[in-house]
Structure formats: structure tokens, C-alpha cells
Design a protein around this motif. Structure first.
Motif, PDB file in Angstrom:
ATOM      1  N   GLU A 224       0.822  -1.216   0.000  1.00 53.46           N
ATOM      2  CA  GLU A 224       0.000   0.000   0.000  1.00 53.46           C
ATOM      3  C   GLU A 224       0.858   1.270   0.000  1.00 53.46           C
ATOM      4  OE1 GLU A 224      -2.308  -0.499   3.483  1.00 53.46           O
ATOM      5  OE2 GLU A 224      -3.560  -2.096   2.644  1.00 53.46           O
ATOM      6  N   ASN A 225       2.160   1.118   0.210  1.00 53.55           N
ATOM      7  CA  ASN A 225       3.032   2.291   0.336  1.00 53.55           C
ATOM      8  C   ASN A 225       4.312   2.137  -0.493  1.00 53.55           C
ATOM      9  OD1 ASN A 225       1.828   4.039   2.769  1.00 53.55           O
ATOM     10  ND2 ASN A 225       1.584   1.865   3.261  1.00 53.55           N
ATOM     11  N   LEU A 226       4.163   1.658  -1.698  1.00 50.09           N
ATOM     12  CA  LEU A 226       5.329   1.438  -2.556  1.00 50.09           C
ATOM     13  C   LEU A 226       6.094   2.725  -2.840  1.00 50.09           C
ATOM     14  CD1 LEU A 226       3.944  -1.084  -5.217  1.00 50.09           C
ATOM     15  CD2 LEU A 226       5.452  -1.584  -3.284  1.00 50.09           C
ATOM     16  N   ASP A 227       5.379   3.868  -2.792  1.00 49.95           N
ATOM     17  CA  ASP A 227       6.021   5.136  -3.135  1.00 49.95           C
ATOM     18  C   ASP A 227       6.860   5.706  -1.990  1.00 49.95           C
ATOM     19  OD1 ASP A 227       3.652   5.473  -1.663  1.00 49.95           O
ATOM     20  OD2 ASP A 227       3.442   7.546  -2.349  1.00 49.95           O
ATOM     21  N   LYS A 228       6.807   5.069  -0.820  1.00 50.40           N
ATOM     22  CA  LYS A 228       7.554   5.574   0.336  1.00 50.40           C
ATOM     23  C   LYS A 228       8.965   4.981   0.390  1.00 50.40           C
ATOM     24  CE  LYS A 228       3.676   6.714   3.364  1.00 50.40           C
ATOM     25  NZ  LYS A 228       2.647   6.667   2.315  1.00 50.40           N
ATOM     26  N   ASP A 229       9.817   5.584   1.202  1.00 58.68           N
ATOM     27  CA  ASP A 229      11.170   5.093   1.410  1.00 58.68           C
ATOM     28  C   ASP A 229      11.113   3.974   2.446  1.00 58.68           C
ATOM     29  OD1 ASP A 229      13.869   4.728   1.484  1.00 58.68           O
ATOM     30  OD2 ASP A 229      14.289   6.486   2.729  1.00 58.68           O
ATOM     31  N   LEU A 230      11.038   2.745   1.987  1.00 57.79           N
ATOM     32  CA  LEU A 230      10.804   1.601   2.865  1.00 57.79           C
ATOM     33  C   LEU A 230      12.132   0.940   3.217  1.00 57.79           C
ATOM     34  CD1 LEU A 230       7.659   0.103   1.091  1.00 57.79           C
ATOM     35  CD2 LEU A 230       7.760   1.766   2.945  1.00 57.79           C
ATOM     36  N   THR A 231      12.809   1.502   4.197  1.00 59.16           N
ATOM     37  CA  THR A 231      14.104   0.951   4.615  1.00 59.16           C
ATOM     38  C   THR A 231      13.886  -0.266   5.501  1.00 59.16           C
ATOM     39  OG1 THR A 231      14.188   2.326   6.605  1.00 59.16           O
ATOM     40  CG2 THR A 231      15.096   3.265   4.564  1.00 59.16           C
ATOM     41  N   ILE A 232      14.910  -1.094   5.611  1.00 56.06           N
ATOM     42  CA  ILE A 232      14.825  -2.271   6.463  1.00 56.06           C
ATOM     43  C   ILE A 232      14.607  -1.869   7.922  1.00 56.06           C
ATOM     44  CG2 ILE A 232      17.339  -2.355   6.702  1.00 56.06           C
ATOM     45  CD1 ILE A 232      15.001  -5.405   6.647  1.00 56.06           C
ATOM     46  N   THR A 257      14.840 -11.635   0.282  1.00 56.32           N
ATOM     47  CA  THR A 257      15.104 -10.534   1.201  1.00 56.32           C
ATOM     48  C   THR A 257      14.010  -9.471   1.090  1.00 56.32           C
ATOM     49  OG1 THR A 257      16.373  -9.259  -0.407  1.00 56.32           O
ATOM     50  CG2 THR A 257      17.571 -10.911   0.897  1.00 56.32           C
ATOM     51  N   PRO A 258      13.865  -8.626   2.101  1.00 55.17           N
ATOM     52  CA  PRO A 258      12.883  -7.535   1.998  1.00 55.17           C
ATOM     53  C   PRO A 258      13.147  -6.633   0.799  1.00 55.17           C
ATOM     54  CG  PRO A 258      13.579  -7.809   4.278  1.00 55.17           C
ATOM     55  CD  PRO A 258      14.462  -8.712   3.460  1.00 55.17           C
ATOM     56  N   ALA A 259      14.421  -6.324   0.530  1.00 55.69           N
ATOM     57  CA  ALA A 259      14.738  -5.431  -0.587  1.00 55.69           C
ATOM     58  C   ALA A 259      14.374  -6.058  -1.928  1.00 55.69           C
ATOM     59  CB  ALA A 259      16.223  -5.070  -0.552  1.00 55.69           C
ATOM     60  N   ALA A 260      14.701  -7.342  -2.105  1.00 57.30           N
ATOM     61  CA  ALA A 260      14.386  -8.007  -3.368  1.00 57.30           C
ATOM     62  C   ALA A 260      12.880  -8.154  -3.544  1.00 57.30           C
ATOM     63  CB  ALA A 260      15.067  -9.376  -3.418  1.00 57.30           C
ATOM     64  N   TRP A 261      12.176  -8.482  -2.465  1.00 60.21           N
ATOM     65  CA  TRP A 261      10.713  -8.618  -2.527  1.00 60.21           C
ATOM     66  C   TRP A 261      10.077  -7.282  -2.893  1.00 60.21           C
ATOM     67  CZ3 TRP A 261       6.251  -6.757  -0.324  1.00 60.21           C
ATOM     68  CH2 TRP A 261       5.123  -7.562  -0.374  1.00 60.21           C
ATOM     69  N   LEU A 262      10.541  -6.214  -2.246  1.00 53.99           N
ATOM     70  CA  LEU A 262       9.992  -4.891  -2.503  1.00 53.99           C
ATOM     71  C   LEU A 262      10.247  -4.467  -3.948  1.00 53.99           C
ATOM     72  CD1 LEU A 262       8.695  -2.252  -1.519  1.00 53.99           C
ATOM     73  CD2 LEU A 262      10.969  -1.540  -0.712  1.00 53.99           C
ATOM     74  N   ASN A 263      11.457  -4.721  -4.442  1.00 57.77           N
ATOM     75  CA  ASN A 263      11.785  -4.337  -5.809  1.00 57.77           C
ATOM     76  C   ASN A 263      10.880  -5.060  -6.805  1.00 57.77           C
ATOM     77  OD1 ASN A 263      13.696  -2.888  -7.653  1.00 57.77           O
ATOM     78  ND2 ASN A 263      14.087  -4.978  -8.353  1.00 57.77           N
ATOM     79  N   ARG A 264      10.623  -6.347  -6.546  1.00 61.14           N
ATOM     80  CA  ARG A 264       9.754  -7.111  -7.465  1.00 61.14           C
ATOM     81  C   ARG A 264       8.333  -6.563  -7.428  1.00 61.14           C
ATOM     82  NH1 ARG A 264       8.400  -8.445 -11.523  1.00 61.14           N
ATOM     83  NH2 ARG A 264       8.197 -10.487 -12.454  1.00 61.14           N
ATOM     84  N   GLN A 265       7.846  -6.189  -6.249  1.00 58.90           N
ATOM     85  CA  GLN A 265       6.491  -5.643  -6.173  1.00 58.90           C
ATOM     86  C   GLN A 265       6.400  -4.279  -6.851  1.00 58.90           C
ATOM     87  OE1 GLN A 265       4.699  -8.107  -5.276  1.00 58.90           O
ATOM     88  NE2 GLN A 265       6.606  -9.065  -4.604  1.00 58.90           N
ATOM     89  N   ARG A 266       7.457  -3.500  -6.757  1.00 60.89           N
ATOM     90  CA  ARG A 266       7.470  -2.211  -7.459  1.00 60.89           C
ATOM     91  C   ARG A 266       7.439  -2.413  -8.970  1.00 60.89           C
ATOM     92  NH1 ARG A 266      11.573   0.869  -3.212  1.00 60.89           N
ATOM     93  NH2 ARG A 266       9.893   1.998  -2.121  1.00 60.89           N
ATOM     94  N   ILE A 267       8.183  -3.382  -9.446  1.00 60.25           N
ATOM     95  CA  ILE A 267       8.150  -3.683 -10.875  1.00 60.25           C
ATOM     96  C   ILE A 267       6.751  -4.136 -11.281  1.00 60.25           C
ATOM     97  CG2 ILE A 267       8.962  -5.313 -12.632  1.00 60.25           C
ATOM     98  CD1 ILE A 267      11.706  -5.188 -11.292  1.00 60.25           C
TER      99      ILE A 267
END
Length: 321
Positions: A224-232, A257-267
Motif C-alpha cells: 500500500e506504500n510502494l512510493d515511500k522510502d521503505l528501509t529495512i 530478502t525484503p529489498a528483493a521482494w519490494l523491488n519485485r512488487q514495485r516492478i
């Protein structure tokens, strides 16, 4: 020189993928300045051979015609991972072709036949994205690339699903006969002589289901917050965990990892907007957390092997219309 082509027709062969091989190699295009191949189809027991969709085709040639072929082609099969052992006579033809340095081509799940023949061992390979995990599991000595349209490794060419067989076949023509011959075939088939991107842009990647009561609310909030700075650090605070514990629990739950998961969801979010909206690339990049169109383009090229612009051109609503 690429001249004699033999397509193997095994019981359960898929008609479309078989037709791809026939279309590329089986038509005389000399009037258009294109190549003409010595094309044959062969089967272990000549006569009617059942296809995957319930009808037979009649094949006159046995496998002896493949003994001096410059290219052996293997179309797709139904349920490739569970069809059982392929008739050893087909496997011997494939092994002999590889041993003498001939080309070997598989279309889609035909890669499983090449795997049974043992010629994928020590090579890179691919198949349809729905079957890449099974191919890797059944033949662990091959390095399966799930993202590409085709792979060539020392004259053994494996292709992804259906139409990627065209890309792989044209690659062989281009390598042996050059771009002009390839262009003639592609023009007659009304297809691009070389497509951009890989099959990763076609893969339907669902969001991994999180069963943990601690992780699931965080992943829902991330979506719900892909546009935010979602740091670990921010994510672990939201989960009420230390960063190390959160990272360990997240990987255990999602497999990444959280970063890889987040990147895939952003794509994936950007893909959806490119398909269904008229928003500009900069706006989509901001909405999905990439920040700029240049950064989004970098990630599209890295993961999907295509650009956002080309992706929209292929899958956008206007393209579909």
C-alpha cells in the motif's frame, strides 16, 4: 553450412510448436531471396503419430534419416515433467547429433527430452517459465535461466514457450546464414527478426503469501506504500523486531530478502500501471517508489530485459486494442 534439418515427432508432440519448426525450416523461400533447407520429419515408428491435442499426423520417415542432419529439432510435449521415459531411439539420435557437432534445438518443453538425452548437463538451458523449476529439479546438472527467450550453449539451443521457438530458430539461421536470410524468413512470417526482452516480462508473478501474523501485516503495508522510502529499519520497527530478526523471518516466510521482494512488487506495480493507465513514465516511477523513470528503466532492463516504453507498447491497453 546449415542445410539438412530433421524435426523429431514423438507421441504427444504439440502441434503449434511443431508447426513453428515447419514454418521456419520447411518452406522454400528462394523466390524471395531466402534459404531453402533439406527439411524432413521423422519418428521412431513410421505411420500415424498421436499429437497432444487428440489427432494424429502421418510420418513416413524413420529415424535413420537423421543420421547426417545439420540440425535436430524437438518440439514441445504435453505434461513434460511427468510423461515418463522417452523412447531411447529418439535420445540416441539427439546424443549422436550433439556428439558430431550438429545443432540441436528444443521448443518449449522439448527441453525435457534434451535433458533425458543428457546433453544439457554442463550447459545453460531454458524452457517455458511454467516448467523452469521442474526442468531444474529433474536435471540439476543444467543451469536453467527462467528469464530468457532462448539459450544457446555450444550448438544446443533451448527456447521458452511457443513463440520463443521462432526466436530460437531464427537465431540459428542468423548464426549460420546471416541477417539477410533471417530477415527474409521473418518478413514472410510477419514477425520481428529479433525480439527485445526475455520471457520474464510475460511471467505472472503472484505476491508470495505470508502466513506469519508478524510479517503479513508488514507486507500488506508495503504494497500500500510502494512510493515511500521503505528501509529495512523502518520495516523492522513496524514489525516490532530487530533488523536482523526481521530480515531472517522475512526470508524464511517469503524465500527472499525484503529489498528483493519490494523491488519485485514495485516492478509489478509499474507493469500494471503501464498496462492499464496513461500515466507518464515519471509519474509511474514516483507512484511505485522508483523515484525517476531512469531508475525504473534500469530495473526493468535488469529483471525483465525490456524497457518500460517497450513493455507498454507490447502489453498496454492500446496495444491490446
Amino acid at each position: 553450412m546449415l542445410q539438412k534439418i530433421v524435426a523429431l515427432v514423438l507421441p504427444g508432440t504439440a502441434p503449434f510448436e511443431f508447426g513453428v519448426i515447419c514454418e521456419v525450416f520447411g518452406i522454400d523461400r528462394s523466390e524471395s531471396g531466402g534459404p531453402t533447407f533439406d527439411y524432413h520429419i521423422a519418428t521412431a515408428d513410421p505411420g500415424p503419430v498421436p499429437m497432444s491435442l487428440g489427432f494424429p499426423i502421418y510420418v513416413e520417415n524413420d529415424l535413420s534419416i537423421a543420421a547426417d542432419a545439420d540440425l535436430i529439432a524437438v518440439p514441445a510435449h504435453t505434461d513434460p515433467a511427468h510423461r515418463g521415459r522417452v523412447d531411447e531411439r529418439y535420445l540416441d539420435v539427439i546424443r549422436a547429433a550433439e556428439a558430431r557437432g550438429a545443432w540441436v534445438l528444443s521448443v518449449c518443453s522439448g527441453a525435457f527430452v534434451l535433458g533425458q538425452a543428457g546433453i544439457l548437463d554442463g550447459r545453460r538451458s531454458t524452457t517455458h517459465w511454467m516448467h523452469t523449476d521442474a526442468l531444474a529439479a529433474h536435471y540439476p546438472d543444467t543451469e536453467v535461466d527462467p528469464d530468457v527467450l532462448f539459450v544457446e550453449d555450444r550448438h544446443v539451443v533451448t527456447s521458452a514457450g511457443t513463440a520463443a521457438g521462432i526466436d530460437a530458430a531464427l537465431h540459428i539461421v542468423r548464426t549460420e546464414l546471416g541477417q539477410t536470410a533471417t530477415n527474409v524468413i521473418a518478413r514472410r512470417m510477419v514477425v520481428p527478426p529479433q525480439r527485445d526482452g526475455g520471457q520474464s516480462q510475460y511471467i505472472d508473478s503472484p505476491v508470495p503469501e505470508c502466513r506469519s501474523d508478524a510479517i503479513a501485516p508488514v507486507t500488506e503495508w508495503m504494497l500500500e506504500n510502494l512510493d515511500k522510502d521503505l528501509t529495512i529499519e523502518a520495516l523492522s520497527r513496524r514489525a516490532l523486531m530487530s533488523t536482523r530478526t526481521f530480515a531472517r523471518r522475512f526470508r524464511a516466510e517469503t524465500g527472499t530478502t525484503p529489498a528483493a521482494w519490494l523491488n519485485r512488487q514495485r516492478i509489478m506495480g509499474a507493469q500494471q500501471l503501464l498496462e492499464s493507465s496513461d500515466e507518464g513514465l515519471e509519474q509511474i516511477a514516483q507512484l511505485t517508489g522508483f523515484g525517476t523513470a531512469a531508475v525504473m528503466r534500469h530495473h526493468f532492463l535488469k529483471v525483465l530485459q525490456t524497457t518500460p516504453t517497450n513493455y507498454r507498447r507490447t502489453f498496454g491497453e492500446r496495444a491490446a486494442g
